[in-house]
Enzyme design. Structure first.
Site, mmCIF file in Angstrom:
data_model
loop_
_atom_site.group_PDB
_atom_site.id
_atom_site.type_symbol
_atom_site.label_atom_id
_atom_site.label_comp_id
_atom_site.label_asym_id
_atom_site.label_seq_id
_atom_site.Cartn_x
_atom_site.Cartn_y
_atom_site.Cartn_z
ATOM 1 N N GLU A 162 -0.280 -5.492 8.928
ATOM 2 C CA GLU A 162 0.482 -6.652 8.455
ATOM 3 C C GLU A 162 -0.089 -7.899 9.076
ATOM 4 O O GLU A 162 0.814 -8.377 10.069
ATOM 5 C CB GLU A 162 1.393 -6.872 7.608
ATOM 6 N N ASN A 204 -4.464 -2.049 7.330
ATOM 7 C CA ASN A 204 -3.601 -2.410 6.021
ATOM 8 C C ASN A 204 -2.865 -4.075 6.042
ATOM 9 O O ASN A 204 -2.131 -4.329 7.357
ATOM 10 C CB ASN A 204 -2.264 -1.197 6.069
ATOM 11 N N HIS A 239 0.429 -5.974 -3.806
ATOM 12 C CA HIS A 239 1.815 -6.427 -4.338
ATOM 13 C C HIS A 239 1.555 -7.258 -4.935
ATOM 14 O O HIS A 239 1.756 -8.688 -4.738
ATOM 15 C CB HIS A 239 2.924 -6.253 -2.625
ATOM 16 N N GLU A 267 -0.723 0.352 -1.605
ATOM 17 C CA GLU A 267 1.293 -0.273 -2.176
ATOM 18 C C GLU A 267 1.273 -0.536 -3.309
ATOM 19 O O GLU A 267 1.577 -1.541 -3.489
ATOM 20 C CB GLU A 267 1.112 -1.065 -0.941
ATOM 21 N N ASP A 269 1.556 -2.452 -6.759
ATOM 22 C CA ASP A 269 3.309 -3.103 -7.779
ATOM 23 C C ASP A 269 2.578 -4.191 -8.263
ATOM 24 O O ASP A 269 2.301 -5.229 -7.551
ATOM 25 C CB ASP A 269 4.299 -2.750 -7.018
HETATM 26 C C1 XIL Z 1 9.233 -1.863 1.703
HETATM 27 C C2 XIL Z 1 9.656 -0.626 1.300
HETATM 28 O O1 XIL Z 1 9.170 -0.733 0.345
HETATM 29 C C3 XIL Z 1 11.129 -0.579 1.536
HETATM 30 O O2 XIL Z 1 11.998 0.568 0.745
HETATM 31 C C4 XIL Z 1 11.722 -1.319 2.778
HETATM 32 O O3 XIL Z 1 13.216 -1.545 2.715
HETATM 33 C C5 XIL Z 1 11.046 -2.126 3.016
HETATM 34 O O4 XIL Z 1 9.073 -1.234 2.886
HETATM 35 N N1 XIL Z 1 4.521 -3.557 2.929
HETATM 36 C C6 XIL Z 1 4.421 -2.832 4.034
HETATM 37 C C7 XIL Z 1 6.179 -1.425 3.263
HETATM 38 O O5 XIL Z 1 4.028 -2.181 4.576
HETATM 39 O O6 XIL Z 1 6.043 -0.693 4.314
HETATM 40 C C8 XIL Z 1 6.671 -2.177 2.442
HETATM 41 O O7 XIL Z 1 7.452 -1.262 2.033
HETATM 42 C C9 XIL Z 1 6.819 -3.597 1.711
HETATM 43 C C10 XIL Z 1 5.384 -4.369 2.326
#
Ligand code: XIL
Length: 467
Positions: A162, A204, A239, A267, A269
């Site tokens: 990020e 990432n 996400h 990641e 979802d």
């Molecule tokens: C999130 C986790 O899922 C949570 O449990 C934690 O509280 C915060 O982080 N981007 C990322 C991940 O790179 O590491 C994050 O994961 C979600 C957003």
């Protein structure tokens, strides 16, 4: 490339093209393989199907552990490899969660995607307060320590996470950049490359799935690192919101592949406004199928990692109020329509009925003759605060309304909550349903609501009373 690790990908299973030369046309026939697990199908397709895991659940919940082992061939630590977990104070290390995950992967012949060395979030204050030279030294030491510890066992790393902002592709004004300047990114990659030359190194980020100003910036950074042979891939967090898979996603991933890089959905979802109905779960299945198909069809997409196992485990409700149900398994480990869709996208046989309860057909509402039990699941803990998800189970019959009470053991309090009516008085808490989450069928567990707590995390004994 420096890398010797054998590519997993052998072929895309089940896609056979029969060229009928005489007619000058090609017939493409898709045979579903007999594979009935995500892992079986992904292995056959030569692609990673990954899962973000929680070290506690992996160690303490047998159903969770079995699904992680049988359905996935790759693991990412959801939190256990982050800086706050591994080096909470200077040169004081805690690898308990990370080791448990890497050991599990080894026992179950799974790859590990490491997450993450350098991020502005979940990094302790002691790092943020350092002078430039001390911060650079701490970063180098942190990367070396993790990369060396897991050399040969972690296959790939998110080196930086990020680093681009949401403001039209500008670099993120993180404490890293403010203290070290943009050069910290190259330093991080150089350090990681030297520490473990065989690991694949990724940048990432989120909201870079489509072609946009942010993904353009990532492209430029990746191009620069690639010209120095410091990077191997780009991680697209993904996400996503229901119905919003970007139309340019495939072409966008392809342009990174054209640079000679791998791509990975790191990641995934897909969140829905809760409560989700049957149509939305079907739309979610279509969205999952689209994303996984994009990866399965690109030869240099190394895999797809889903960000959590059950809906109950997801970070989504705590961070995006009003949204949830973003994963492949429901709160009771039942397979959602999205599970079958992913199985099909990987070339497996997704024709089995999903095992999850279809919310569109669960009528009439259950009669409320059951009792209930409840537990607080600590899904994250960042030291000064934490997130609890509350799971309620209907025992001995259906529940159609519930009230929970508990007492905090040591001064905790709730700073915000979602999907429940909560009142607190001193250390006592009372919480009740908000209507749509009142009904729980006999024997089922619902990830009913959640909250952010202050202080240190706690999972007190909860009393559940069914209406
Ligand atoms: C999130 C986790 O899922 C949570 O449990 C934690 O509280 C915060 O982080 N981007 C990322 C991940 O790179 O590491 C994050 O994961 C979600 C957003």
């Amino acid at each position: 490339m420096l890398h010797t690790r054998k590519r997993r990908r052998a072929l895309i299973a089940g896609v056979v093209t029969v060229a009928t030369a005489a007619l000058g046309i090609g017939l493409s026939t898709q045979f579903a393989s007999a594979q009935t697990t995500l892992r079986g199908a992904a292995d056959e397709a030569g692609i990673d199907i990954g899962i973000a895991v929680d070290a506690n659940q992996l160690q303490n919940n047998a159903t969770y552990r079995n699904l992680v082992a049988t359905e996935f061939n790759s693991l990412t630590a959801e939190n256990a490899m982050k800086w706050d977990a591994t080096e909470p104070s200077d040169n004081s290390w805690n690898f308990s969660g990370a080791d448990a995950i890497v050991d599990f992967a080894e026992d179950n012949d799974q790859t590990v995607h490491g997450h993450t060395f350098v991020w502005h979030s979940q990094t302790p204050q002691w790092v943020q307060n350092l002078s430039a030279s001390a911060m650079q030294a701490a970063m180098v030491d942190h990367i070396n320590t993790l990369a060396n510890r897991y050399e040969g066992r972690v296959d790939s790393w998110d080196v930086v996470n990020e680093v681009v902002s949401d403001n039209n592709g500008a670099m993120r004004d993180s404490f890293w950049r403010n203290t070290l300047g943009d050069g910290y990114i190259t330093t991080a990659f150089q350090t990681a490359r030297a520490a473990d030359p065989n690991a694949d190194l990724y940048i990432n980020d989120y909201s870079i799935e489509g072609d946009n100003a942010k993904s353009d910036r990532i492209y430029t950074i990746a191009q620069g690192l690639n010209s120095q042979n410091l990077i191997d891939g780009v991680g697209f967090q993904s996400h996503l919101i229901l119905g919003q898979v970007p139309s340019t996603m495939e072409a966008n991933l392809q342009r990174f592949i054209d640079l000679g890089l791998k791509v990975r959905i790191t990641e995934l979802d897909i969140r829905i406004q809760t409560p989700a109905d049957a149509n939305e779960l079907q739309q979610q299945a279509n969205d999952y199928e689209r994303v996984v198909s994009i990866c399965a069809e690109l030869a240099d997409c190394s895999g797809v990692t889903v960000w959590g196992l059950r809906d109950a485990d997801s970070w989504v409700p705590g961070v995006f109020p009003g949204y949830g149900a973003p994963l492949l398994f429901d709160d009771n480990f039942g397979k959602k329509p999205a599970y079958n869709a992913v199985l099909e996208a990987l070339g497996g046989d997704g024709s089995e009925e999903p095992t999850t309860t279809d919310p569109g057909t669960t009528t009439p509402p259950p009669t409320g003759d059951g009792d209930c039990t409840a537990e607080i699941d600590v899904v994250n803990d960042w030291g000064s605060g934490w997130q609890g998800n509350v799971l309620i189970t209907a025992d001995n019959g259906a529940v159609n309304g519930w009230t929970l009470t508990w007492t905090w053991p040591s001064g905790q309090s709730i700073t915000s909550s979602w999907n429940a009516t909560v009142t607190s008085s001193g250390s006592s808490v009372t919480a009740s349903d908000v209507g749509w989450n009142a009904n729980i069928a006999a024997g089922q567990t619902m990830n009913a609501w959640g909250f952010v707590g202050s202080g240190s995390s706690a999972a007190p004994q909860v009393t559940c009373t069914a209406d």
